[in-house]
Design a protein around this motif. Structure first.
Motif, PDB file in Angstrom:
ATOM      1  N   LEU A   1      41.553  38.625  33.148  1.00  0.00           N
ATOM      2  CA  LEU A   1      42.281  38.577  34.421  1.00  0.00           C
ATOM      3  C   LEU A   1      42.294  37.163  34.989  1.00  0.00           C
ATOM      4  O   LEU A   1      43.306  36.697  35.503  1.00  0.00           O
ATOM      5  CB  LEU A   1      41.656  39.550  35.420  1.00  0.00           C
ATOM      6  N   LYS A   2      41.162  36.478  34.881  1.00  0.00           N
ATOM      7  CA  LYS A   2      41.105  35.091  35.353  1.00  0.00           C
ATOM      8  C   LYS A   2      42.070  34.224  34.564  1.00  0.00           C
ATOM      9  O   LYS A   2      42.768  33.375  35.126  1.00  0.00           O
ATOM     10  CB  LYS A   2      39.685  34.540  35.203  1.00  0.00           C
ATOM     11  N   ARG A   3      42.098  34.443  33.249  1.00  0.00           N
ATOM     12  CA  ARG A   3      42.926  33.604  32.381  1.00  0.00           C
ATOM     13  C   ARG A   3      44.414  33.753  32.691  1.00  0.00           C
ATOM     14  O   ARG A   3      45.178  32.798  32.575  1.00  0.00           O
ATOM     15  CB  ARG A   3      42.653  33.948  30.920  1.00  0.00           C
ATOM     16  N   ILE A   4      44.837  34.950  33.087  1.00  0.00           N
ATOM     17  CA  ILE A   4      46.265  35.164  33.374  1.00  0.00           C
ATOM     18  C   ILE A   4      46.594  34.967  34.857  1.00  0.00           C
ATOM     19  O   ILE A   4      47.701  35.264  35.294  1.00  0.00           O
ATOM     20  CB  ILE A   4      46.733  36.561  32.904  1.00  0.00           C
ATOM     21  N   GLY A   5      45.614  34.475  35.621  1.00  0.00           N
ATOM     22  CA  GLY A   5      45.881  34.129  37.011  1.00  0.00           C
ATOM     23  C   GLY A   5      45.645  35.225  38.024  1.00  0.00           C
ATOM     24  O   GLY A   5      45.900  35.031  39.211  1.00  0.00           O
ATOM     25  N   LYS A   6      45.147  36.394  37.607  1.00  0.00           N
ATOM     26  CA  LYS A   6      44.870  37.474  38.551  1.00  0.00           C
ATOM     27  C   LYS A   6      43.433  37.340  39.065  1.00  0.00           C
ATOM     28  O   LYS A   6      42.566  38.182  38.801  1.00  0.00           O
ATOM     29  CB  LYS A   6      45.111  38.831  37.895  1.00  0.00           C
ATOM     30  N   VAL A   7      43.220  36.272  39.818  1.00  0.00           N
ATOM     31  CA  VAL A   7      41.867  35.911  40.238  1.00  0.00           C
ATOM     32  C   VAL A   7      41.279  36.930  41.205  1.00  0.00           C
ATOM     33  O   VAL A   7      40.110  37.310  41.092  1.00  0.00           O
ATOM     34  CB  VAL A   7      41.869  34.504  40.869  1.00  0.00           C
ATOM     35  N   ARG A   8      42.079  37.385  42.162  1.00  0.00           N
ATOM     36  CA  ARG A   8      41.551  38.308  43.170  1.00  0.00           C
ATOM     37  C   ARG A   8      41.120  39.628  42.544  1.00  0.00           C
ATOM     38  O   ARG A   8      40.086  40.191  42.902  1.00  0.00           O
ATOM     39  CB  ARG A   8      42.583  38.544  44.269  1.00  0.00           C
ATOM     40  N   THR A   9      41.931  40.131  41.603  1.00  0.00           N
ATOM     41  CA  THR A   9      41.548  41.374  40.925  1.00  0.00           C
ATOM     42  C   THR A   9      40.273  41.167  40.124  1.00  0.00           C
ATOM     43  O   THR A   9      39.374  42.015  40.124  1.00  0.00           O
ATOM     44  CB  THR A   9      42.672  41.842  39.982  1.00  0.00           C
ATOM     45  N   SER A  10      40.163  40.010  39.466  1.00  0.00           N
ATOM     46  CA  SER A  10      38.949  39.720  38.691  1.00  0.00           C
ATOM     47  C   SER A  10      37.730  39.682  39.610  1.00  0.00           C
ATOM     48  O   SER A  10      36.640  40.131  39.232  1.00  0.00           O
ATOM     49  CB  SER A  10      39.096  38.396  37.932  1.00  0.00           C
ATOM     50  N   GLU A  11      37.907  39.171  40.823  1.00  0.00           N
ATOM     51  CA  GLU A  11      36.789  39.080  41.756  1.00  0.00           C
ATOM     52  C   GLU A  11      36.364  40.455  42.273  1.00  0.00           C
ATOM     53  O   GLU A  11      35.166  40.718  42.453  1.00  0.00           O
ATOM     54  CB  GLU A  11      37.145  38.154  42.913  1.00  0.00           C
ATOM     55  N   THR A  12      37.332  41.330  42.514  1.00  0.00           N
ATOM     56  CA  THR A  12      36.970  42.684  42.969  1.00  0.00           C
ATOM     57  C   THR A  12      36.272  43.449  41.851  1.00  0.00           C
ATOM     58  O   THR A  12      35.294  44.166  42.105  1.00  0.00           O
ATOM     59  CB  THR A  12      38.201  43.470  43.453  1.00  0.00           C
ATOM     60  N   TYR A  13      36.737  43.280  40.622  1.00  0.00           N
ATOM     61  CA  TYR A  13      36.071  43.919  39.487  1.00  0.00           C
ATOM     62  C   TYR A  13      34.648  43.372  39.342  1.00  0.00           C
ATOM     63  O   TYR A  13      33.699  44.122  39.097  1.00  0.00           O
ATOM     64  CB  TYR A  13      36.842  43.666  38.189  1.00  0.00           C
ATOM     65  N   ALA A  14      34.511  42.053  39.473  1.00  0.00           N
ATOM     66  CA  ALA A  14      33.200  41.409  39.320  1.00  0.00           C
ATOM     67  C   ALA A  14      32.231  41.888  40.392  1.00  0.00           C
ATOM     68  O   ALA A  14      31.042  42.114  40.124  1.00  0.00           O
ATOM     69  CB  ALA A  14      33.342  39.896  39.368  1.00  0.00           C
ATOM     70  N   SER A  15      32.724  42.064  41.620  1.00  0.00           N
ATOM     71  CA  SER A  15      31.878  42.535  42.712  1.00  0.00           C
ATOM     72  C   SER A  15      31.352  43.943  42.427  1.00  0.00           C
ATOM     73  O   SER A  15      30.167  44.230  42.608  1.00  0.00           O
ATOM     74  CB  SER A  15      32.677  42.531  44.022  1.00  0.00           C
ATOM     75  N   ALA A  16      32.251  44.819  41.955  1.00  0.00           N
ATOM     76  CA  ALA A  16      31.840  46.188  41.627  1.00  0.00           C
ATOM     77  C   ALA A  16      30.863  46.188  40.456  1.00  0.00           C
ATOM     78  O   ALA A  16      29.875  46.935  40.454  1.00  0.00           O
ATOM     79  CB  ALA A  16      33.071  47.029  41.291  1.00  0.00           C
ATOM     80  N   LEU A  17      31.125  45.347  39.474  1.00  0.00           N
ATOM     81  CA  LEU A  17      30.254  45.288  38.301  1.00  0.00           C
ATOM     82  C   LEU A  17      28.850  44.819  38.670  1.00  0.00           C
ATOM     83  O   LEU A  17      27.854  45.346  38.163  1.00  0.00           O
ATOM     84  CB  LEU A  17      30.859  44.363  37.243  1.00  0.00           C
ATOM     85  N   GLN A  18      28.749  43.838  39.574  1.00  0.00           N
ATOM     86  CA  GLN A  18      27.438  43.342  40.003  1.00  0.00           C
ATOM     87  C   GLN A  18      26.640  44.440  40.690  1.00  0.00           C
ATOM     88  O   GLN A  18      25.427  44.574  40.477  1.00  0.00           O
ATOM     89  CB  GLN A  18      27.605  42.135  40.932  1.00  0.00           C
ATOM     90  N   SER A  19      27.314  45.242  41.504  1.00  0.00           N
ATOM     91  CA  SER A  19      26.631  46.354  42.171  1.00  0.00           C
ATOM     92  C   SER A  19      26.113  47.353  41.139  1.00  0.00           C
ATOM     93  O   SER A  19      24.966  47.814  41.208  1.00  0.00           O
ATOM     94  CB  SER A  19      27.583  47.048  43.140  1.00  0.00           C
ATOM     95  N   PHE A  20      26.952  47.675  40.165  1.00  0.00           N
ATOM     96  CA  PHE A  20      26.563  48.641  39.127  1.00  0.00           C
ATOM     97  C   PHE A  20      25.425  48.095  38.271  1.00  0.00           C
ATOM     98  O   PHE A  20      24.508  48.831  37.883  1.00  0.00           O
ATOM     99  CB  PHE A  20      27.779  48.971  38.263  1.00  0.00           C
ATOM    100  N   LEU A  21      25.462  46.791  37.990  1.00  0.00           N
ATOM    101  CA  LEU A  21      24.397  46.163  37.209  1.00  0.00           C
ATOM    102  C   LEU A  21      23.057  46.208  37.944  1.00  0.00           C
ATOM    103  O   LEU A  21      22.002  46.390  37.323  1.00  0.00           O
ATOM    104  CB  LEU A  21      24.770  44.713  36.889  1.00  0.00           C
ATOM    105  N   ARG A  22      23.099  46.032  39.260  1.00  0.00           N
ATOM    106  CA  ARG A  22      21.861  46.134  40.040  1.00  0.00           C
ATOM    107  C   ARG A  22      21.276  47.544  39.918  1.00  0.00           C
ATOM    108  O   ARG A  22      20.071  47.717  39.774  1.00  0.00           O
ATOM    109  CB  ARG A  22      22.108  45.767  41.509  1.00  0.00           C
TER     110      ARG A  22
END
Length: 402
Positions: free
Chosen positions: A122-143
């Motif tokens: 997503l970052k590579r194709i320019g969808k930065v905001r979507t990548s950030e929301t996915y990353a935020s959810a993933l960090q919570s799940f990883l915790r």
């Protein structure tokens, strides 16, 4: 009928290691997959299809052989799971399809590594905001997972209910919990589309809706108190307060939109910008309170209007995210200083402008236009007919009330 076996190809040179590979046979069509592991002939038992461990071998070699054994067990289990899934689907498939799915799954490894793979894409194709929301959810799940990875087959409804219960125990509000669940579900569904896992609906028993947001507005009296606070010049607190006020003065402009405002966006007394969230273009008449804030800060080294993105050699989005975190932390402290009943954040300025505008009997249609709302029930009806001068007058009414 599909068979999966581990095969060993010895080196033609006795002193060199041979290679291990997986052989997948379906409808008499055989395909090979490299394991990436190498062994000596004496370390492989072809009948048992297993690594042979010998006494007296160096501990480092013994550890390597054990790791190879573990990898072979894990990979053959994955291959058999893929075959079983394809058989259950009842569709015609080939040995090539089994290899394709396995390689995709191996590149991504598991749900966690697949999610990271998607985020990078997503970052590579320019969808930065979507990548950030996915990353935020993933960090919570990883915790919740204590940083441990998880295979797709382990992603079931019981696990997600357990995760939801843990979030609730930690005091995470329903909307934030739903935010995490919706984004994890979106990642999971991408894996289903790629046939990395069957659709087992692991999110069917958790909340993925949106609760009515608790009001985060403050009255005009609080805006005055914040404006009149005696804060040190060029302090972090002073900057946080000024950015909050600038947002309020500009009809609740979001922090990300403020961060990317450029000096060239201000022409002939009109500030023009596009909302990052919707792409909608908005026009704001430039008023004295806005200029007073801009004049406080030296931004001569950047093209930006406000001192949020300051270093042109560093990633701008990272600077915006860091500034947002710092500003909201300082605003929270200022809110506690004023003894506010709600946490003060940059978003409160937006709620406050709308609430105060309504209290001034400004029509909802004008408020909707002023804030750039993107909804069928408001802006779609009024965007085509509203004159921006009406909106500018509405803003001036509020600013004069201060």
């Amino acid at each position: 009928m599909t068979t999966v076996k581990v095969k060993f190809r010895a080196s033609s040179t006795e002193s060199k290691e041979g290679v291990l590979y997986y052989r997948v046979i379906h409808n008499r069509m055989a395909r090979q997959i490299s394991t990436g592991s190498k062994l000596y002939d004496r370390e492989w038992d072809d009948v048992a299809q297993d690594v042979t461990l010998h006494s007296g071998v160096e501990s480092s070699r013994q550890e390597y052989l054990l790791s190879v054994r573990g990898k072979l067990e894990e990979d053959t289990a994955k291959l058999r799971s893929i075959v079983s899934r394809l058989e259950r689907n009842g569709r015609t498939y080939t040995a090539d399809k089994v290899v394709e799915i396995f390689r995709s799954n191996s590149e991504c490894g598991s749900f966690i590594s697949f999610a990271r793979h998607i985020i990078e894409d997503l970052k590579r194709i320019g969808k930065v905001r979507t990548s950030e929301t996915y990353a935020s959810a993933l960090q919570s799940f990883l915790r919740f997972r204590k940083r441990r990875d998880i295979f797709f087959d382990e992603m079931d409804s019981s696990l997600m209910v357990e995760y939801e219960s843990e979030l609730r125990r930690m005091g995470v509000c329903p909307n934030s919990t739903s935010f995490y669940m919706r984004n994890l579900r979106a990642i999971y569904n991408r894996a289903v589309e790629k046939e990395l896992t069957p659709q087992n609906y692991p999110f069917r028993h958790v909340y993925t809706g949106i609760d009515k947001t608790v009001k985060r507005a403050v009255p005009l009296k609080v805006i005055r108190q914040l404006r009149d606070l005696e804060l040190k010049a060029n302090s972090v607190d002073g900057l946080a307060r000024d950015l909050f006020l600038f947002s309020f003065y500009t009809r609740g402009m979001s922090f990300i939109d403020m961060a990317y405002l450029k000096k060239s966006d201000l022409r002939n007394g009109i500030l023009t910008y596009r909302r990052q969230k919707t792409g909608q273009q908005l026009f704001i008449k430039w008023e004295k309170p806005m200029q007073d804030i801009v004049a406080k800060y030296d931004t001569s080294a950047t093209p930006y209007l406000l001192p949020i993105i300051r270093d042109m050699k560093t990633d701008g989005r990272r600077q915006y995210l860091n500034a947002s975190h710092v500003v909201n932390a300082r605003l929270k402290k200022l809110g506690e200083l004023l003894k506010l009943p709600i946490p003060l954040t940059s978003y409160v300025a937006r709620h406050a402008w709308a609430s105060i505008a309504k209290s001034k009997n400004i029509p909802v249609s004008i408020i909707s236009e002023a804030m750039g709302h993107d909804s069928e029930n408001t802006t779609r009806i009024y965007l085509a007919s509203l004159d921006t001068s009406v909106v500018d007058k509405a803003n001036l009414v509020i600013l004069k009330s201060l």
